[in-house]
Design a protein around this motif. Structure first.
Motif, PDB file in Angstrom:
ATOM      1  N   GLN A  26       0.803  -1.184   0.060  1.00  0.00           N
ATOM      2  CA  GLN A  26       0.142   0.114  -0.115  1.00  0.00           C
ATOM      3  C   GLN A  26       0.921   1.106  -0.107  1.00  0.00           C
ATOM      4  N   ALA A  27       2.019   1.404   0.800  1.00  0.00           N
ATOM      5  CA  ALA A  27       2.869   2.422   0.702  1.00  0.00           C
ATOM      6  C   ALA A  27       3.533   2.478  -0.673  1.00  0.00           C
ATOM      7  N   LYS A  28       3.657   1.543  -1.417  1.00  0.00           N
ATOM      8  CA  LYS A  28       4.286   1.932  -2.645  1.00  0.00           C
ATOM      9  C   LYS A  28       3.276   2.285  -3.544  1.00  0.00           C
TER      10      LYS A  28
ATOM     11  N   ALA B 225       1.002   4.549  -2.901  1.00  0.00           N
ATOM     12  CA  ALA B 225       1.053   5.872  -2.298  1.00  0.00           C
ATOM     13  C   ALA B 225       2.318   6.532  -2.678  1.00  0.00           C
ATOM     14  N   ASP B 226       3.266   5.874  -3.179  1.00  0.00           N
ATOM     15  CA  ASP B 226       4.610   6.638  -3.566  1.00  0.00           C
ATOM     16  C   ASP B 226       4.170   7.403  -4.948  1.00  0.00           C
TER      17      ASP B 226
ATOM     18  N   ALA C 217       0.841   5.841   4.089  1.00  0.00           N
ATOM     19  CA  ALA C 217      -0.025   4.700   3.715  1.00  0.00           C
ATOM     20  C   ALA C 217       0.642   3.158   4.219  1.00  0.00           C
TER      21      ALA C 217
ATOM     22  N   ARG D 133       7.398  11.853   2.987  1.00  0.00           N
ATOM     23  CA  ARG D 133       6.819  10.793   3.633  1.00  0.00           C
ATOM     24  C   ARG D 133       7.812   9.794   4.565  1.00  0.00           C
TER      25      ARG D 133
END
Lengths: 417, 417
Positions: free
Chosen positions: A292-294, A296-297, B288, B401
């Motif tokens: 998920q963090a990827k 939002a990259d 995220a 981030r």
């Protein structure tokens, strides 16, 4: 024409700075068809600098020196090259004017002879003006050999290379055109094995494999005077290579996910989802939010991503996602069942078009009798929910989690095909 | 002892990758008092590699080769060095065992002779085991000269250098002892400014500041024959430096979060939570999932982390965490209120001891009138729920981030003090 790059500066040899100038110049030279055969870094030492220049002049046609043009005592690149060539230093008028202007508003005492030297070039050089600094560069043709002198700070060097050096050098040259093919799901050694005949016999275009964690690229390159001619050659070779089959008989085209230098698998998938106006969510266990963090990259991610779950323990897989605990216990958390349920529930709960579930063993220890690297990835759409199992053996915990995330993006890519 | 580094790989000469290995090795050599005089990069070409090895063996005592140990045709570093030295390649049993293990779970056809070669060393070498990959390295003393062979991927090379090469090379030398102080919350330029007198007058121990995204380290170093003597000197200097005050009069000790080379802020916090047998959860917006994924980087994370939330949209902050939507709209998602509620609800819902909430503007655009880099971080324990606001200006989306995540770890660290 073959070239070499000599970076001068003790701070490179002590590891204080990375020699990014060598990379930048090499890249620009490749683009105009100049082959760089050597990069050297040496300290601010006249004797060793002389030795290196002497050797370079024997083995290369074009010698590019960077660094050591500044105003301090140990800046001696121009003087050393002039001494090697038996030439003198002369003032370049334009650089001198810039220096005068610079010191006009400063105390006279700050203008030293060291400072003056920055406006000098070796006699007979074509000056290369420095827009962002005071030290002028130069290009000197001496017999068969061409010498280029550039300052060390990247902010000064880069515009001098792109705006002045590249046009000076590319006159009349053939340009190198490249096409980078990006693969996922096949290892470098297997790719190279199945393409070994092509790689062994490569002449034009050339084929260069390169591997990073979890992915492999092939750079096809050809020199040409016309972009169209180059593209025809590159496209024809690509077509041939992609029809070659891997060891399990899958055509290589199945492993190709994209083209270009910086086009990561995640980016390709992100753009695909965005273009199709879909939304995605996930429930992650071993990756614990990486997937998920990827997503939002990339800016614009809020258009396709609203949120999701990190369900690390079995209890939270049950509680947060509403999967019956007895079912999880029956199938195990490292299973097709759990991966599919995580994908399905995250899609339903988040009301997204695509749901992804990631579960498995990050290691170093085993889990439920499965070795580290055993990963199940589920995907759910309104049409179907399915899962794959991958084994990422012999890797570190962080590699296993990263490659698992890559497999998840690849599964989304294939599902969207 | 003077050394040179030879990096082998065509992808360096074409500018596809930066030669960061040369920088890393140079830095490590400087730390143990080995002077690096040359860094060279050449392509995967046997003739030129031979020439460069030949020249290096004339001018340097220690020759470190990196790259070209992989399984492809063009990986030829070990073979070329063996040829130069008139030696043969032999299998290293430990590396062979690792290879066997790696291929045990893979199709037989994928195990090629190229792959086998990765487990070979030059006869008479001390093997340098590769923890994160298959290609074994080696150190060979040949008369007056020492040759070292290491793989190219930084993830493999780095642990081999720090864990094996550095100890092998520092035997018998007056050893350089170092102590690395790690700071968060103060910029490099401010730290250097307030310590300028110390840095200017440094002789023994020396002081070297180094900055990475969001954090600064100070390396104190002294050469000595005894660890105890070195530690006394380093500890005394540390004590002095930590009593110096930052520009806002806070003693530097307040910014110190830990010691050592690889001791990240996240790791320090992770171990602190683990040792105190606490549990943690999080609800993340701009990050995220990064914060949670970072916790799960460390093995043993399941003892303190059960799961958490990625609440990217305002709707999901309301729905998943049960924060009234009207309240979120009233305070805005970029607010103390939202950060605190995210922390509180995630702690309550996950029944953990600590809850963290991360919300803010990753950029590049504004949000609710707040510029990119405006971040609110909440923390909730059974005792209290509070939040901080940080401004991470002038940075890229990915830096914002990342630094936001670092601030969250620092907030946890301070709360646990």
């Amino acid at each position: 024409m073959n070239a070499e790059i000599i970076a001068v500066g003790t701070e490179i040899l002590t590891g204080q700075i990375v020699n990014t100038n060598a990379q930048f110049i090499s890249e620009k030279m490749a683009e105009i068809g100049v082959d760089v055969y050597y990069q050297t870094a040496i300290g601010d030492n006249e004797k060793r600098l002389l030795d290196v220049i002497e050797m370079a002049s024997r083995r290369s046609d074009l010698i590019i020196l960077t660094g050591g043009l500044g105003p301090t005592e140990d800046d001696l690149t121009k003087q050393t090259l002039a001494r090697f060539l038996g030439k003198t230093l002369v003032f370049d008028q334009q650089a001198k004017d810039k220096l005068d202007q610079f010191f006009a508003s400063r105390p006279k005492s700050s203008r030293t002879s060291n400072n003056e030297r920055q406006a000098q070039i070796i006699e007979g050089s074509i000056p290369i003006q420095n827009i962002t600094g005071l030290a002028v560069g130069g290009l000197l043709v001496d017999g068969e050999k061409t010498y280029v002198v550039l300052p060390g700070p990247p902010s000064e060097l880069k515009p001098m290379v792109t705006k002045h050096l590249v046009p000076l050098l590319s006159k009349g040259n053939e340009i190198l055109y490249s096409k980078v093919l990006r693969f996922f799901g096949i290892g470098e050694s297997q790719l190279v094995t199945v393409l070994s005949e092509y790689i062994k016999n490569q002449t034009d275009p050339t084929i260069a494999p390169y591997a990073k964690t979890g992915e492999v690229t092939l750079r096809l390159s050809t020199k040409s005077n016309s972009e169209q001619e180059a593209n025809e050659k590159l496209d024809a070779l690509e077509k041939e290579l992609l029809s070659v089959r891997s060891l399990d008989k899958t055509p290589l085209s199945e492993y190709l996910y994209g083209y270009g230098e910086d086009n990561s698998l995640a980016k390709v998938v992100f753009e695909n989802i965005l273009n199709r106006k879909l939304t995605i969510s996930a429930a992650e266990s071993l990756t614990a939010g990486m997937f998920q963090a990827k997503i939002a990259d990339f800016s614009g991610s809020s258009q396709l991503f609203k949120g999701g779950y990190v369900t690390y323990s079995i209890e939270e897989k049950a509680r947060m996602l509403g999967i019956p605990l007895v079912d999880l216990q029956k199938h195990g958390v490292v299973s097709h069942f759990t991966a599919q349920q995580m994908a399905l529930k995250s899609r339903q709960l988040m009301q997204s078009d695509i749901g992804v579930g990631l579960t498995g063993v990050a290691g170093p220890g085993e889990l439920e009798g499965h070795p580290a690297g055993t990963v199940y990835i589920g995907i759910s759409t309104t049409e179907k929910t399915e899962s794959i199992q991958v084994s990422i053996g012999g890797r570190s915990r962080s590699d296993i989690r990263y490659i698992a995330m890559m497999h998840a993006f690849n599964l989304v890519r294939k599902t969207l095909l």
